[in-house]
Design a protein around this motif. Structure first.
Motif, PDB file in Angstrom:
ATOM      1  N   ARG A 127       0.855  -1.200   0.000  1.00  0.00           N
ATOM      2  CA  ARG A 127       0.000   0.000   0.000  1.00  0.00           C
ATOM      3  C   ARG A 127       0.886   1.244   0.000  1.00  0.00           C
ATOM      4  O   ARG A 127       1.976   1.223   0.571  1.00  0.00           O
ATOM      5  N   ARG A 128       0.424   2.287  -0.645  1.00  0.00           N
ATOM      6  CA  ARG A 128       1.254   3.495  -0.808  1.00  0.00           C
ATOM      7  C   ARG A 128       0.540   4.726  -0.291  1.00  0.00           C
ATOM      8  O   ARG A 128      -0.608   4.976  -0.628  1.00  0.00           O
ATOM      9  N   TRP A 129       1.255   5.486   0.527  1.00  0.00           N
ATOM     10  CA  TRP A 129       0.716   6.741   1.063  1.00  0.00           C
ATOM     11  C   TRP A 129       1.457   7.921   0.449  1.00  0.00           C
ATOM     12  O   TRP A 129       2.689   7.971   0.496  1.00  0.00           O
ATOM     13  N   SER A 130       0.697   8.867  -0.075  1.00  0.00           N
ATOM     14  CA  SER A 130       1.292  10.106  -0.578  1.00  0.00           C
ATOM     15  C   SER A 130       1.377  11.096   0.575  1.00  0.00           C
ATOM     16  O   SER A 130       0.674  10.952   1.566  1.00  0.00           O
ATOM     17  N   LEU A 143      -7.337   4.762   6.133  1.00  0.00           N
ATOM     18  CA  LEU A 143      -7.832   5.903   6.895  1.00  0.00           C
ATOM     19  C   LEU A 143      -9.135   6.409   6.261  1.00  0.00           C
ATOM     20  O   LEU A 143      -9.102   7.318   5.439  1.00  0.00           O
ATOM     21  N   LEU A 188       0.367  10.729   6.606  1.00  0.00           N
ATOM     22  CA  LEU A 188      -0.548  10.273   7.641  1.00  0.00           C
ATOM     23  C   LEU A 188      -0.846   8.812   7.346  1.00  0.00           C
ATOM     24  O   LEU A 188      -1.364   8.487   6.273  1.00  0.00           O
ATOM     25  N   VAL A 189      -0.464   7.932   8.270  1.00  0.00           N
ATOM     26  CA  VAL A 189      -0.676   6.496   8.016  1.00  0.00           C
ATOM     27  C   VAL A 189      -1.437   5.887   9.191  1.00  0.00           C
ATOM     28  O   VAL A 189      -1.395   6.414  10.302  1.00  0.00           O
ATOM     29  N   PRO A 190      -2.151   4.776   8.967  1.00  0.00           N
ATOM     30  CA  PRO A 190      -2.819   4.112  10.078  1.00  0.00           C
ATOM     31  C   PRO A 190      -1.792   3.519  11.039  1.00  0.00           C
ATOM     32  O   PRO A 190      -0.698   3.134  10.624  1.00  0.00           O
ATOM     33  N   ALA A 202      -5.321   0.729  -2.461  1.00  0.00           N
ATOM     34  CA  ALA A 202      -3.891   0.417  -2.355  1.00  0.00           C
ATOM     35  C   ALA A 202      -3.025   1.651  -2.326  1.00  0.00           C
ATOM     36  O   ALA A 202      -1.863   1.578  -1.972  1.00  0.00           O
ATOM     37  N   GLU A 203      -3.579   2.792  -2.680  1.00  0.00           N
ATOM     38  CA  GLU A 203      -2.744   3.963  -2.909  1.00  0.00           C
ATOM     39  C   GLU A 203      -3.529   5.198  -2.539  1.00  0.00           C
ATOM     40  O   GLU A 203      -4.744   5.228  -2.741  1.00  0.00           O
ATOM     41  N   SER A 204      -2.846   6.213  -2.013  1.00  0.00           N
ATOM     42  CA  SER A 204      -3.522   7.479  -1.731  1.00  0.00           C
ATOM     43  C   SER A 204      -4.117   8.019  -3.028  1.00  0.00           C
ATOM     44  O   SER A 204      -3.490   7.938  -4.077  1.00  0.00           O
ATOM     45  N   PRO A 252      -4.931   5.016   2.186  1.00  0.00           N
ATOM     46  CA  PRO A 252      -5.283   3.635   2.532  1.00  0.00           C
ATOM     47  C   PRO A 252      -5.390   3.459   4.048  1.00  0.00           C
ATOM     48  O   PRO A 252      -4.542   3.961   4.782  1.00  0.00           O
ATOM     49  N   GLU A 270      -1.512   0.692  12.505  1.00  0.00           N
ATOM     50  CA  GLU A 270      -1.026  -0.678  12.257  1.00  0.00           C
ATOM     51  C   GLU A 270       0.056  -0.717  11.184  1.00  0.00           C
ATOM     52  O   GLU A 270       0.821  -1.659  11.111  1.00  0.00           O
TER      53      GLU A 270
END
Lengths: 189, 192
Positions: A119-122, B130, A159-161, B91-93, B128, A163
Motif C-alpha cells: 500500500r502506498r501513502w502520498s 484511513l 498520515l498512516v494508520p 492500495a494507494e492514496s 489507505p 497498524e
C-alpha cells in the motif's frame, strides 16, 4: 519450352512465394503489434514505479543525478485533531546535488511510503507541522536553484494508520528514472 | 440466375447479421466508458482505487453554511439533497473529486458549486486504511429525488476506470411537493 512446362514452372514459383508470404506473417504480425504498442508500453513504464532499488540504512544512492540519503523516519505521536488510529510520519532526506538540472531530472518527483502489503501513502495535507526554514520538500527543491555540490534537506509528512507504522518504508521516484525507484531500508532491516 | 439469387440471399443475411450485432452489442462509447461498481445505500461499494459507503441522505429547503466566518442561508427553487458518505482508498492514496446525482428520468445534476471552501466537500484526498467522511451536496428538482442514483468517480473523465453507482432507493413525495422527511434548514456547520 512448351506452354505446358512454362505453366507448371509458374505454378511452382507461385506456390513457393505463397508459402514465403505465409511464413513472413509469423514475423510481420508480432512486429506490427510491437510497433503499435511501443508508445503505450513507454507510457506505462514511464508512469509507474515498478522496479525497486533497495538502499541500506545510512547509505546514499545516486538517483536522478544526485545522491539521496534517508536520515530519519519517525512518527509524531500525541497530536490532536487527527482521524482515529492515525499517526503522522516524517521522512527526512539529505540530498547532495550532482547534476543541477533538477527541473528536468526531478520532474514528477514523488516521495511515498510503502508498507509490507504494497500500500502506498502520498504526502498529506491534513497535518501541517512546522518545519525549519532550510528544510524543503521534493517540489520546492526543484525550484530552489541548488547548484552542484549543495546539500539539501528535504522532509515529507504523511498520515498512516497505526497498524502500518511498523512496516512503512520511504520510496523516491522521479520521471527521469522510472520505472526504477529507490526503496530505503531502516536500521532494523 | 441461381447464382445471382444466392448472392442476394447472402447479402441479406449479412445485413441481418450486422444489424443483430449492432442492436445486441454495446456501443463503443459504453465499452470505453466508466466501469460501474454498483451498490445500494449503506453498502460499501468497492471500485478500483477507492471504496465508498453512503450513510444517509437528507433533504432540506435551505442550507445554513459558514463562509469566511459569516453565516449564510442558501435557498433553492428545488430541494437540497445532502448525502453523507465515507471514503477509503484501497492500495494507494488518491483523490475523489467528482459526484453527480442521476434522477429517475435520467436528469443528471453535478455537485453544487455554491458552497466553496467548506470542509468535507469534494475533492477529498483519501489514504489507505484511513476512512474519511464527506458530504455530497446537490440541488435537484423534487421529482428527481425518488429512486435516484449517485455516481462517484475520481476524475471527471472516468474512461475505463471504476465509477461507483449507488442506488438511493425510493423516496416518497409529500403533498407539498417535497421529498418525505425534508427539513426546513440543514446546518452544514455540524460535524460529519
Amino acid at each position: 519450352m512448351t506452354a505446358e512446362a512454362l505453366d507448371r514452372n509458374n505454378r511452382a514459383s507461385e506456390r513457393k512465394w505463397r508459402r514465403r508470404s505465409l511464413w513472413s506473417l509469423l514475423v510481420l504480425i508480432p512486429l506490427a503489434l510491437a510497433v503499435e504498442s511501443y508508445d503505450s508500453v513507454k507510457a506505462l513504464l514511464g508512469n509507474n514505479d515498478l522496479f525497486p532499488r533497495r538502499v541500506a540504512w545510512g547509505e546514499s544512492a545516486r538517483f536522478g543525478g544526485s545522491d539521496w540519503k534517508l536520515t530519519d523516519l519517525r512518527g509524531a505521536f500525541g497530536m490532536s485533531n487527527l482521524p482515529p488510529d492515525s499517526v503522522p510520519v516524517l521522512a527526512d532526506f539529505q540530498v547532495k546535488i550532482g547534476d543541477p538540472d533538477l527541473q528536468k531530472l526531478w520532474l514528477g518527483c514523488k516521495i511515498v511510503l510503502v508498507d509490507k502489503d504494497g500500500r502506498r501513502w502520498s504526502p498529506t495535507s491534513i497535518v501541517s507541522l512546522k518545519t525549519p526554514d532550510n528544510v524543503g520538500n521534493c517540489i520546492s527543491a526543484i525550484f530552489s536553484g541548488a547548484k552542484s555540490g549543495d546539500t539539501l534537506d528535504l522532509r515529507e509528512t504523511f498520515l498512516v494508520p497505526k497498524e502500518a507504522t511498523k512496516s512503512v518504508r520511504p520510496s523516491v521516484s522521479v520521471a527521469s528514472e522510472r520505472p526504477r525507484f529507490l526503496l530505503f531500508q531502516l536500521e532494523k532491516d | 440466375m441461381m447464382r445471382k439469387s444466392a448472392n442476394i440471399v447472402l447479402l441479406l443475411l449479412a445485413v441481418v447479421f450486422c444489424y443483430g450485432l449492432q442492436i445486441s452489442k454495446p456501443h463503443y462509447g459504453d465499452l470505453i466508458g466508466p466501469i460501474p461498481a454498483r451498490g445500494k445505500l449503506a453498502d460499501t461499494v468497492v471500485g478500483r482505487a477507492f471504496e465508498v459507503h453512503a450513510e444517509k441522505i437528507e433533504f432540506a429547503r435551505k442550507l445554513k453554511v459558514d463562509q469566511f466566518g459569516r453565516q449564510k442561508v442558501l435557498t433553492t427553487g428545488g430541494v437540497w439533497a445532502v448525502v453523507t458518505v465515507a471514503f477509503a482508498a484501497r492500495a494507494e492514496s488518491t483523490v475523489v473529486s467528482v459526484a453527480s446525482w442521476r434522477g429517475p428520468t435520467g436528469l443528471t445534476y453535478d455537485q453544487t458549486e455554491r458552497l466553496s471552501f467548506m470542509n468535507g466537500l469534494l475533492p477529498v484526498a483519501v489514504d489507505p486504511g484511513l476512512p474519511r467522511k464527506a458530504r455530497l451536496i446537490f440541488e435537484v428538482r423534487p421529482d428527481q429525488a425518488n429512486n435516484a442514483t449517485l455516481l462517484i468517480s475520481e476524475k471527471l473523465v472516468a474512461a475505463l476506470d471504476s465509477q461507483a453507482e449507488i442506488s438511493l432507493g425510493p423516496v416518497t413525495i409529500t403533498a407539498d411537493g417535497l421529498p418525505g422527511g425534508a427539513v426546513d434548514t440543514l446546518d452544514m456547520a455540524e460535524p460529519l
